[in-house]
Design a protein around this motif. Structure first.
Motif, PDB file in Angstrom:
ATOM      1  N   TRP A  28       2.915  10.308 -15.271  1.00 23.48           N
ATOM      2  CA  TRP A  28       3.108   9.268 -14.265  1.00 23.48           C
ATOM      3  C   TRP A  28       4.551   8.878 -14.072  1.00 23.48           C
ATOM      4  O   TRP A  28       4.967   8.554 -12.952  1.00 23.48           O
ATOM      5  N   SER A  29       5.312   8.856 -15.121  1.00 26.49           N
ATOM      6  CA  SER A  29       6.707   8.445 -14.972  1.00 26.49           C
ATOM      7  C   SER A  29       7.478   9.452 -14.126  1.00 26.49           C
ATOM      8  O   SER A  29       8.344   9.080 -13.340  1.00 26.49           O
ATOM      9  N   VAL A  30       7.149  10.729 -14.293  1.00 23.75           N
ATOM     10  CA  VAL A  30       7.830  11.756 -13.504  1.00 23.75           C
ATOM     11  C   VAL A  30       7.406  11.657 -12.042  1.00 23.75           C
ATOM     12  O   VAL A  30       8.233  11.701 -11.126  1.00 23.75           O
ATOM     13  N   ILE A  31       6.104  11.488 -11.853  1.00 23.07           N
ATOM     14  CA  ILE A  31       5.592  11.362 -10.492  1.00 23.07           C
ATOM     15  C   ILE A  31       6.208  10.135  -9.822  1.00 23.07           C
ATOM     16  O   ILE A  31       6.684  10.197  -8.694  1.00 23.07           O
ATOM     17  N   ALA A  32       6.234   9.035 -10.548  1.00 23.79           N
ATOM     18  CA  ALA A  32       6.769   7.794  -9.979  1.00 23.79           C
ATOM     19  C   ALA A  32       8.253   7.916  -9.669  1.00 23.79           C
ATOM     20  O   ALA A  32       8.743   7.306  -8.719  1.00 23.79           O
ATOM     21  N   SER A  33       8.948   8.716 -10.455  1.00 21.01           N
ATOM     22  CA  SER A  33      10.391   8.850 -10.232  1.00 21.01           C
ATOM     23  C   SER A  33      10.691   9.526  -8.904  1.00 21.01           C
ATOM     24  O   SER A  33      11.808   9.454  -8.402  1.00 21.01           O
ATOM     25  N   GLN A  34       9.696  10.189  -8.342  1.00 24.01           N
ATOM     26  CA  GLN A  34       9.894  10.841  -7.045  1.00 24.01           C
ATOM     27  C   GLN A  34       9.446   9.954  -5.893  1.00 24.01           C
ATOM     28  O   GLN A  34       9.511  10.348  -4.735  1.00 24.01           O
ATOM     29  N   LEU A  35       8.967   8.778  -6.217  1.00 20.37           N
ATOM     30  CA  LEU A  35       8.517   7.840  -5.195  1.00 20.37           C
ATOM     31  C   LEU A  35       9.355   6.570  -5.312  1.00 20.37           C
ATOM     32  O   LEU A  35       9.056   5.711  -6.134  1.00 20.37           O
ATOM     33  N   PRO A  36      10.407   6.454  -4.513  1.00 18.82           N
ATOM     34  CA  PRO A  36      11.313   5.313  -4.635  1.00 18.82           C
ATOM     35  C   PRO A  36      10.581   3.981  -4.577  1.00 18.82           C
ATOM     36  O   PRO A  36       9.760   3.753  -3.703  1.00 18.82           O
ATOM     37  N   GLY A  37      10.876   3.135  -5.541  1.00 21.19           N
ATOM     38  CA  GLY A  37      10.291   1.797  -5.542  1.00 21.19           C
ATOM     39  C   GLY A  37       8.927   1.717  -6.186  1.00 21.19           C
ATOM     40  O   GLY A  37       8.370   0.632  -6.322  1.00 21.19           O
ATOM     41  N   ARG A  38       8.389   2.843  -6.575  1.00 22.89           N
ATOM     42  CA  ARG A  38       7.069   2.830  -7.221  1.00 22.89           C
ATOM     43  C   ARG A  38       7.240   2.973  -8.726  1.00 22.89           C
ATOM     44  O   ARG A  38       8.115   3.693  -9.190  1.00 22.89           O
ATOM     45  N   THR A  39       6.368   2.329  -9.464  1.00 22.01           N
ATOM     46  CA  THR A  39       6.434   2.436 -10.919  1.00 22.01           C
ATOM     47  C   THR A  39       5.324   3.349 -11.421  1.00 22.01           C
ATOM     48  O   THR A  39       4.332   3.595 -10.713  1.00 22.01           O
ATOM     49  N   ASP A  40       5.500   3.802 -12.636  1.00 17.13           N
ATOM     50  CA  ASP A  40       4.470   4.676 -13.212  1.00 17.13           C
ATOM     51  C   ASP A  40       3.131   3.950 -13.283  1.00 17.13           C
ATOM     52  O   ASP A  40       2.077   4.537 -13.044  1.00 17.13           O
ATOM     53  N   ASN A  41       3.199   2.660 -13.586  1.00 19.07           N
ATOM     54  CA  ASN A  41       1.962   1.878 -13.663  1.00 19.07           C
ATOM     55  C   ASN A  41       1.273   1.805 -12.301  1.00 19.07           C
ATOM     56  O   ASN A  41       0.059   1.943 -12.195  1.00 19.07           O
ATOM     57  N   ASP A  42       2.075   1.586 -11.270  1.00 18.05           N
ATOM     58  CA  ASP A  42       1.547   1.550  -9.905  1.00 18.05           C
ATOM     59  C   ASP A  42       0.833   2.848  -9.562  1.00 18.05           C
ATOM     60  O   ASP A  42      -0.293   2.855  -9.071  1.00 18.05           O
ATOM     61  N   GLY A  49       0.794  -1.215   0.000  1.00 17.51           N
ATOM     62  CA  GLY A  49       0.000   0.000   0.000  1.00 17.51           C
ATOM     63  C   GLY A  49       0.828   1.268   0.000  1.00 17.51           C
ATOM     64  O   GLY A  49       1.990   1.273   0.388  1.00 17.51           O
ATOM     65  N   PHE A  50       0.203   2.324  -0.459  1.00 11.98           N
ATOM     66  CA  PHE A  50       0.845   3.630  -0.486  1.00 11.98           C
ATOM     67  C   PHE A  50       0.662   4.327   0.864  1.00 11.98           C
ATOM     68  O   PHE A  50      -0.374   4.173   1.509  1.00 11.98           O
ATOM     69  N   THR A  51       1.661   5.068   1.258  1.00 12.30           N
ATOM     70  CA  THR A  51       1.573   5.816   2.512  1.00 12.30           C
ATOM     71  C   THR A  51       0.871   7.148   2.272  1.00 12.30           C
ATOM     72  O   THR A  51       0.705   7.577   1.128  1.00 12.30           O
ATOM     73  N   LYS A  52       0.494   7.795   3.334  1.00 14.70           N
ATOM     74  CA  LYS A  52      -0.138   9.106   3.211  1.00 14.70           C
ATOM     75  C   LYS A  52       0.800  10.115   2.585  1.00 14.70           C
ATOM     76  O   LYS A  52       0.391  10.991   1.830  1.00 14.70           O
ATOM     77  N   GLU A  53       2.079   9.973   2.923  1.00 18.59           N
ATOM     78  CA  GLU A  53       3.053  10.892   2.348  1.00 18.59           C
ATOM     79  C   GLU A  53       3.104  10.712   0.833  1.00 18.59           C
ATOM     80  O   GLU A  53       3.159  11.686   0.080  1.00 18.59           O
ATOM     81  N   GLU A  54       3.069   9.456   0.416  1.00 19.84           N
ATOM     82  CA  GLU A  54       3.080   9.189  -1.029  1.00 19.84           C
ATOM     83  C   GLU A  54       1.801   9.724  -1.672  1.00 19.84           C
ATOM     84  O   GLU A  54       1.843  10.303  -2.759  1.00 19.84           O
ATOM     85  N   ASP A  55       0.679   9.536  -0.974  1.00 16.26           N
ATOM     86  CA  ASP A  55      -0.598  10.073  -1.474  1.00 16.26           C
ATOM     87  C   ASP A  55      -0.467  11.559  -1.771  1.00 16.26           C
ATOM     88  O   ASP A  55      -0.872  12.053  -2.824  1.00 16.26           O
ATOM     89  N   THR A  56       0.109  12.235  -0.795  1.00 13.43           N
ATOM     90  CA  THR A  56       0.194  13.686  -0.907  1.00 13.43           C
ATOM     91  C   THR A  56       1.094  14.107  -2.054  1.00 13.43           C
ATOM     92  O   THR A  56       0.769  15.007  -2.825  1.00 13.43           O
ATOM     93  N   ILE A  57       2.215  13.422  -2.156  1.00 16.85           N
ATOM     94  CA  ILE A  57       3.145  13.744  -3.247  1.00 16.85           C
ATOM     95  C   ILE A  57       2.473  13.500  -4.600  1.00 16.85           C
ATOM     96  O   ILE A  57       2.542  14.321  -5.513  1.00 16.85           O
ATOM     97  N   GLU A  78      10.058  16.094   3.902  1.00 16.85           N
ATOM     98  CA  GLU A  78      10.040  17.384   4.579  1.00 16.85           C
ATOM     99  C   GLU A  78       9.072  18.339   3.913  1.00 16.85           C
ATOM    100  O   GLU A  78       8.556  19.260   4.520  1.00 16.85           O
ATOM    101  N   LEU A  79       8.805  18.074   2.639  1.00 16.37           N
ATOM    102  CA  LEU A  79       7.861  18.932   1.918  1.00 16.37           C
ATOM    103  C   LEU A  79       6.506  18.926   2.584  1.00 16.37           C
ATOM    104  O   LEU A  79       5.716  19.851   2.454  1.00 16.37           O
TER     105      LEU A  79
END
Length: 238
Positions: A90-104, A70-78, A218-219
């Motif tokens: 999605w690829s850009v967004i996913a690149s800021q979430l370690p371990g997550r893929t654009d498809n995810d 599952g995704f964390t709240k922090e990931e939700d927010t990002i 921190e954001l």
DNA sequence: AACTGGCTCAACCGCCCCGAT
DNA sequence: GATCGGGGCGGTTGAGCCAGT
């Protein structure tokens, strides 16, 4: 006339991957890599699959650094804020979430987050104070999009004990100076050129090169989840 | 227990971008 | 500069799962 298909779809296996196929692909890639050519890979590896299918399977499922669960709240927010800022990149967004893929990220957004946001449920139990705009943002050179209701400003030059800062006002984002964008084929390098719907590079842009995403969490300090929920809902036309 | 409708997510499709020639 | 082909991306689909009836 469209381009030729990348493989003979009639003669390659499609559908879900078996454990054996996974094993073959994983072993091959760990041993030899993709050799810079996904199309030729399945033949070399002894798989009766389309090269693109192999690439997708590896990137979205077999890679060792993939984070399942599952995704964390922090990931939700990002996700919400980056979506609101840059749309379905999605690829850009996913690149800021370690371990997550654009498809995810895409699936998660489409199936859960979008609905929650539209229902105003983003905030849940994570409620912190509304941020104010630090004075130094008046001259901010770094920002993410000025055209959305929740444009965020990132100022990597700010030397503060809470890392890079984010705020969510359109006015400040609009006031930020424009930047020329460096394009890169690799979004994983945090380079990204924002284009408008007609494909032209716009002056309102995004420069992630200089943004240290180690500070992603921190954001969240000083971020108003409920307000963000409303703003993202506006982005969605809600 | 059987059925049904909604949800999830892996996988595919088709298009665009970009480097090589 | 034009063309070609592979990589990468976003949108969409559909099989399987699950909760509700």
């Amino acid at each position: 006339m469209g381009r030729a298909p990348c493989c003979d779809k009639a003669n390659v296996k499609r559908g879900p991957w078996s454990a054996e196929e996974d094993s073959i692909l994983k072993n091959y890639l760990e041993q030899f890599g993709n050799g810079g050519n996904w199309i030729a890979l399945p033949k070399k590896a002894g798989l009766n699959r389309c090269g693109k299918s192999c690439r997708l399977r590896w990137l979205n499922y077999l890679r060792p650094d993939i984070k399942h669960g599952g995704f964390t709240k922090e990931e939700d927010t990002i996700i919400c804020n980056l979506y609101c800022t840059m749309g379905s990149r999605w690829s850009v967004i996913a690149s800021q979430l370690p371990g997550r893929t654009d498809n995810d990220v895409k699936n998660y957004w489409n199936t859960k987050l979008k609905k929650n946001v539209l229902a105003g449920k983003l905030s849940d139990n994570t409620q912190v104070s509304v941020s104010t705009i630090p004075e130094e943002f008046g001259n901010s050179s770094y920002y993410l999009s000025a055209d959305s209701a929740a444009g965020m400003i990132f100022d990597p030059s700010a030397n503060s004990n809470y890392g890079n800062k984010m705020t969510s006002t359109t006015q400040e984002a609009a006031a930020a100076s424009s930047l020329s964008i460096s394009s890169s084929s690799s979004t994983l390098e945090n380079n990204y050129d924002l284009r408008s719907a007609n494909g032209n590079v716009e002056d309102e842009g995004i420069l992630l090169d200089d943004f240290d995403f180690e500070y992603s969490y921190e954001l969240l300090n000083g971020f108003d989840f409920e307000k963000a929920s409303n703003e993202v809902a506006q982005c969605l036309g809600g």
